[in-house]
Design a protein around this motif. Structure first.
Motif, PDB file in Angstrom:
ATOM      1  N   ARG A  25      33.817  17.784  -4.228  1.00 44.98           N
ATOM      2  CA  ARG A  25      32.858  16.801  -4.690  1.00 44.98           C
ATOM      3  C   ARG A  25      31.767  17.494  -5.513  1.00 44.98           C
ATOM      4  NH1 ARG A  25      29.598  14.573  -0.289  1.00 44.98           N
ATOM      5  NH2 ARG A  25      31.553  14.234   0.792  1.00 44.98           N
ATOM      6  N   LEU A  74      30.028  16.895 -14.177  1.00 46.83           N
ATOM      7  CA  LEU A  74      29.572  15.623 -14.729  1.00 46.83           C
ATOM      8  C   LEU A  74      28.123  15.677 -15.165  1.00 46.83           C
ATOM      9  CD1 LEU A  74      31.209  13.157 -12.226  1.00 46.83           C
ATOM     10  CD2 LEU A  74      31.992  13.811 -14.493  1.00 46.83           C
ATOM     11  N   LYS A  75      27.315  16.356 -14.352  1.00 47.08           N
ATOM     12  CA  LYS A  75      25.885  16.303 -14.645  1.00 47.08           C
ATOM     13  C   LYS A  75      25.545  17.342 -15.705  1.00 47.08           C
ATOM     14  CE  LYS A  75      24.139  14.298 -10.473  1.00 47.08           C
ATOM     15  NZ  LYS A  75      23.148  14.431  -9.439  1.00 47.08           N
ATOM     16  N   ASP A  76      25.533  16.888 -16.936  1.00 51.14           N
ATOM     17  CA  ASP A  76      25.299  17.836 -18.015  1.00 51.14           C
ATOM     18  C   ASP A  76      23.847  18.329 -18.035  1.00 51.14           C
ATOM     19  OD1 ASP A  76      25.511  15.119 -20.438  1.00 51.14           O
ATOM     20  OD2 ASP A  76      24.507  15.316 -18.500  1.00 51.14           O
ATOM     21  N   ALA A 133      33.526  -3.410  -9.871  1.00 49.03           N
ATOM     22  CA  ALA A 133      32.788  -2.173 -10.120  1.00 49.03           C
ATOM     23  C   ALA A 133      32.515  -1.946 -11.599  1.00 49.03           C
ATOM     24  CB  ALA A 133      33.564  -0.986  -9.545  1.00 49.03           C
ATOM     25  N   ARG A 134      33.406  -2.429 -12.476  1.00 50.77           N
ATOM     26  CA  ARG A 134      33.330  -2.016 -13.859  1.00 50.77           C
ATOM     27  C   ARG A 134      32.935  -3.116 -14.849  1.00 50.77           C
ATOM     28  NH1 ARG A 134      33.030   2.521 -12.498  1.00 50.77           N
ATOM     29  NH2 ARG A 134      34.358   4.282 -13.049  1.00 50.77           N
ATOM     30  N   ARG A 161      28.147 -11.804  -9.801  1.00 55.01           N
ATOM     31  CA  ARG A 161      29.010 -10.755  -9.278  1.00 55.01           C
ATOM     32  C   ARG A 161      28.623 -10.369  -7.856  1.00 55.01           C
ATOM     33  NH1 ARG A 161      29.074  -4.928 -11.844  1.00 55.01           N
ATOM     34  NH2 ARG A 161      27.073  -5.046 -10.810  1.00 55.01           N
ATOM     35  N   LEU A 197      35.146   3.823  -7.187  1.00 57.44           N
ATOM     36  CA  LEU A 197      34.977   3.527  -8.616  1.00 57.44           C
ATOM     37  C   LEU A 197      33.524   3.699  -9.037  1.00 57.44           C
ATOM     38  CD1 LEU A 197      37.219   0.421  -9.257  1.00 57.44           C
ATOM     39  CD2 LEU A 197      37.170   2.497 -10.626  1.00 57.44           C
ATOM     40  N   ARG A 198      32.614   3.250  -8.181  1.00 59.81           N
ATOM     41  CA  ARG A 198      31.199   3.355  -8.516  1.00 59.81           C
ATOM     42  C   ARG A 198      30.751   4.802  -8.550  1.00 59.81           C
ATOM     43  NH1 ARG A 198      28.061  -0.887  -8.671  1.00 59.81           N
ATOM     44  NH2 ARG A 198      29.111  -2.863  -8.307  1.00 59.81           N
ATOM     45  N   ALA A 199      31.359   5.614  -7.690  1.00 56.53           N
ATOM     46  CA  ALA A 199      30.985   7.020  -7.658  1.00 56.53           C
ATOM     47  C   ALA A 199      31.629   7.788  -8.806  1.00 56.53           C
ATOM     48  CB  ALA A 199      31.387   7.631  -6.322  1.00 56.53           C
ATOM     49  N   ALA A 200      32.760   7.287  -9.329  1.00 58.50           N
ATOM     50  CA  ALA A 200      33.438   7.982 -10.436  1.00 58.50           C
ATOM     51  C   ALA A 200      32.688   7.702 -11.737  1.00 58.50           C
ATOM     52  CB  ALA A 200      34.878   7.503 -10.534  1.00 58.50           C
ATOM     53  N   ASP A 201      32.587   8.725 -12.553  1.00 55.97           N
ATOM     54  CA  ASP A 201      31.812   8.592 -13.786  1.00 55.97           C
ATOM     55  C   ASP A 201      32.562   7.755 -14.817  1.00 55.97           C
ATOM     56  OD1 ASP A 201      30.480   9.108 -16.276  1.00 55.97           O
ATOM     57  OD2 ASP A 201      29.423  10.688 -15.156  1.00 55.97           O
ATOM     58  N   PRO A 202      31.953   6.678 -15.302  1.00 59.89           N
ATOM     59  CA  PRO A 202      32.657   5.823 -16.266  1.00 59.89           C
ATOM     60  C   PRO A 202      32.819   6.491 -17.631  1.00 59.89           C
ATOM     61  CG  PRO A 202      30.412   5.066 -15.967  1.00 59.89           C
ATOM     62  CD  PRO A 202      30.617   6.169 -14.990  1.00 59.89           C
ATOM     63  N   ARG A 203      32.152   7.624 -17.826  1.00 65.67           N
ATOM     64  CA  ARG A 203      32.223   8.211 -19.165  1.00 65.67           C
ATOM     65  C   ARG A 203      33.605   8.791 -19.466  1.00 65.67           C
ATOM     66  NH1 ARG A 203      27.273  11.900 -19.346  1.00 65.67           N
ATOM     67  NH2 ARG A 203      27.552  11.707 -17.118  1.00 65.67           N
ATOM     68  N   THR A 210      25.899   3.837 -12.655  1.00 66.30           N
ATOM     69  CA  THR A 210      26.491   4.575 -11.553  1.00 66.30           C
ATOM     70  C   THR A 210      25.775   5.894 -11.341  1.00 66.30           C
ATOM     71  OG1 THR A 210      28.087   5.250 -13.179  1.00 66.30           O
ATOM     72  CG2 THR A 210      28.794   3.644 -11.538  1.00 66.30           C
ATOM     73  N   ARG A 211      25.136   6.382 -12.424  1.00 66.68           N
ATOM     74  CA  ARG A 211      24.430   7.660 -12.258  1.00 66.68           C
ATOM     75  C   ARG A 211      23.237   7.487 -11.330  1.00 66.68           C
ATOM     76  NH1 ARG A 211      22.976  10.609 -17.504  1.00 66.68           N
ATOM     77  NH2 ARG A 211      22.721  12.330 -16.089  1.00 66.68           N
ATOM     78  N   THR A 263      22.899   5.419  -8.977  1.00 64.14           N
ATOM     79  CA  THR A 263      23.286   5.227  -7.582  1.00 64.14           C
ATOM     80  C   THR A 263      23.596   6.557  -6.914  1.00 64.14           C
ATOM     81  OG1 THR A 263      25.551   4.905  -8.227  1.00 64.14           O
ATOM     82  CG2 THR A 263      24.226   2.916  -7.873  1.00 64.14           C
ATOM     83  N   ARG A 264      23.978   7.527  -7.745  1.00 69.59           N
ATOM     84  CA  ARG A 264      24.317   8.794  -7.140  1.00 69.59           C
ATOM     85  C   ARG A 264      23.069   9.516  -6.646  1.00 69.59           C
ATOM     86  NH1 ARG A 264      26.384  11.722 -11.221  1.00 69.59           N
ATOM     87  NH2 ARG A 264      28.064  10.254 -11.518  1.00 69.59           N
TER      88      ARG A 264
END
Lengths: 287, 280
Positions: A7, A14-16, A102-103, A109, A180-186, B2-3, B5-6
């Motif tokens: 994780r 992910l966190k640039d 989620a998306r 909603r 899904l919410r935890a996964a990065d949509p980018r 989503t960011r 929320t993290r």
């Protein structure tokens, strides 16, 4: 217990903007505070004691003869088949539902999300009655199924699968939606900028990404379906070989023959443990 | 979105000792709540045990078969009216599970069961005080949807193919009685479901999911115009006796005895026969 390594590494990727990494295990080795330890142990004992009692009071001597009756195996087979079918059905309609929640953004909603989780808190018997009123022979949808296609769902194995799906699917949806919410949509956005359609992005990028969540949700849903009682007996009735799953057999055996009920419970317990342990090793290690 | 929320893991600024205190407080409150629950549960028993002899007061706890629900509720209200200061609480359910809970120590004063077999579980365990008395009998009837759309007139009609019939499970008194009646008629019947109790079987007919069910006459009567009853002669072979007994561990034996007396009195029998029961 869970492997934090994976994780964390994704978080780093992910966190640039230079994440301030905080190890989740800080202070873990320095002893557990008593106000946490005591309730934790009490909680553990509370969960395990009934299972231990089941083992202690089990009729071990008559067990072989209790378990060789064909009814037991019929009920067990039906339970496994129905729980698996219910999980499969939940996957087919539940994963897209989780994605939608989620998306996408649509009015109401939050309300839809609350409604999806309703079967989690609804007493299963109420769920069974609701299913009868909707899909029963005289139900608001069921009467058309009956008169147009000649399909009646109550008292059939399909009815058992539907009842179990109704109760178990929210577990899958919640689990997948959370992942899904935890996964990065980018990642998906990157895929679409490279020319993939939104569906292709879902299939090739999102789905592999959220596989651990799907696996964990499936296990939860399967386990819930395996133990389902209230909605099943209300909607699908109780007939050996057709709708009598293990929990129903246990309940009815308990009326007259507690020893048989304990024996049946042991089988169900063993199967649950075996499957959960097996799946944990293969699927959910990374979740 | 989503960011954000993290980042919910906020730095914890509360000093350690304060947090500890809060945990302890929460635990104490939970414990208090628990103990409050348990003491309120036993409160009624305590007041019942403390009643002076001669004059009835306190709570009578009656465990009764599901089929007695309507008539016993009526009788309970009458009892409370004629003995001010008393309260009758009922637990209705399948006779088997009621008997099982009595033998494992459930606090009850009176047990009224739907079959001698289930009463025997209690007497065999030595939990009854005195011999049980039969106070009513119940007979089976076929329940059909209003208007009897399938024109069922005899038990034999239930074996017709294509007809959806539900029976009680053989473990439950009404299922055992139905089996006896079928045997008496030399009939073999494959239902679509063996329901867990008589009310569940009846509900399937009320919802029109089943075309017919074999239930007690009293249940058909209690369902009003939602179902229609069909008598059948074989039911005479499977009449259920309902025994009632005072329990040994009764907390309120005097009031329990008085309730049993009311059930057996002319007034009580009138209520029960109006519900469709037969006199013993």
């Amino acid at each position: 217990m869970t492997s934090p390594g994976r994780r964390d590494s994704t978080a780093v990727e992910l966190k640039d903007g230079g994440p301030r990494r905080r190890s989740p295990r800080t202070g873990a080795g320095r002893g557990v505070p008593l106000p946490l330890l005591l309730p934790a142990l009490a909680g553990l004992a509370f969960l395990l004691l009934p299972l231990v009692a089941l083992l202690v009071r089990a009729p071990w001597r008559s067990l072989p003869q209790q378990l060789t009756s064909p009814e037991v195996w019929e009920a067990l087979r039906l339970s496994l088949v129905c729980a698996t079918a219910a999980t499969a059905l939940s996957l087919v309609i539940g994963v897209p539902l989780a994605w939608l929640l989620a998306r996408t953004d649509f009015p109401g909603r939050g309300l839809v999300r609350a409604l999806v989780t309703l079967p989690l808190v609804l007493p299963p018997v109420v769920g069974g009655v609701a299913l009868l009123l909707a899909l029963g022979r005289n139900g608001i949808v069921g009467q058309w199924l009956d008169s147009w296609f000649g399909i009646t769902l109550p008292f059939t194995t399909a009815g058992v699968i539907l009842a179990e799906t109704f109760v178990a699917m929210p577990f899958l949806v919640i689990s997948v939606e959370g992942t899904l919410r935890a996964a990065d949509p980018r990642y998906e956005e990157a895929a679409t900028t490279l020319g993939a359609s939104r569906f292709t992005a879902f299939r090739r990028v999102t789905l592999p990404l959220i596989m651990p969540g799907i696996a964990a949700g499936s296990v939860l849903a399967w386990a819930r379906a395996l133990g389902e009682f209230g909605a099943t007996i209300t909607f699908a009735g109780n007939f050996p070989g057709r709708t009598q799953t293990m929990p129903l057999a246990v309940y009815l055996a308990l009326q007259n023959d507690p020893a048989a009920a304990i024996a049946l419970s042991l089988v169900l317990l063993a199967v649950s443990i075996a499957v959960l342990a097996g799946l944990r090793d293969h699927w959910t290690r990374t979740s | 979105m989503t960011r954000s929320t993290r980042r919910t893991r906020r730095p914890l600024r509360t000093p350690r000792s304060r947090r500890k205190l809060r945990t302890v407080a929460a635990g104490a409150i939970a414990l208090l709540a628990l103990s409050a629950c348990s003491s309120s549960g036993s409160g009624s028993d305590a007041s019942a045990a403390g009643s002076s002899p001669g004059e009835l007061s306190g709570t009578v706890t009656v465990f009764a078969a599901a089929s007695l629900q309507e008539s016993f509720t009526t009788l309970g209200k009458r009892f409370e009216k004629s003995h001010p200061g008393t309260k009758v609480t009922f637990s209705f359910g399948g006779s088997d599970s009621l008997a099982a809970s009595i033998t494992s120590g459930a606090p009850a004063d009176v047990f009224a069961s739907a079959s001698p077999k289930t009463m025997k579980i209690v007497t065999d365990a030595g939990d009854a005080s005195g011999a049980p008395a039969t106070f009513v009998r119940n007979q089976l009837e076929i329940a059909t949807p209003p208007g009897n759309p399938d024109r069922i007139s005899a038990l034999k009609d239930l074996t017709r193919s294509g007809l959806k019939v539900v029976l009680c499970d053989k473990e439950v008194p009404c299922g055992a009685a139905a089996q006896k009646a079928l045997e008496a008629g030399g009939l073999e019947l494959t239902p679509v479901s063996y329901e867990q109790d008589v009310k569940a079987a009846l509900t399937k007919v009320e919802l029109k999911e089943a075309d017919a069910a074999v239930v007690y006459k009293t249940d058909v009567r209690a369902a009003g115009d939602k179902v229609e009853g069909v008598d059948f002669p074989e039911s005479a072979e499977a009449v259920n006796d309902y025994p009632i007994a005072l329990l040994k561990n009764a907390q309120n034996a005097a009031a329990g005895k008085a309730f049993i007396a009311l059930v057996q009195s002319t007034e009580g029998q009138k209520v029960l026969t109006a519900a469709g029961f037969r006199k013993p």
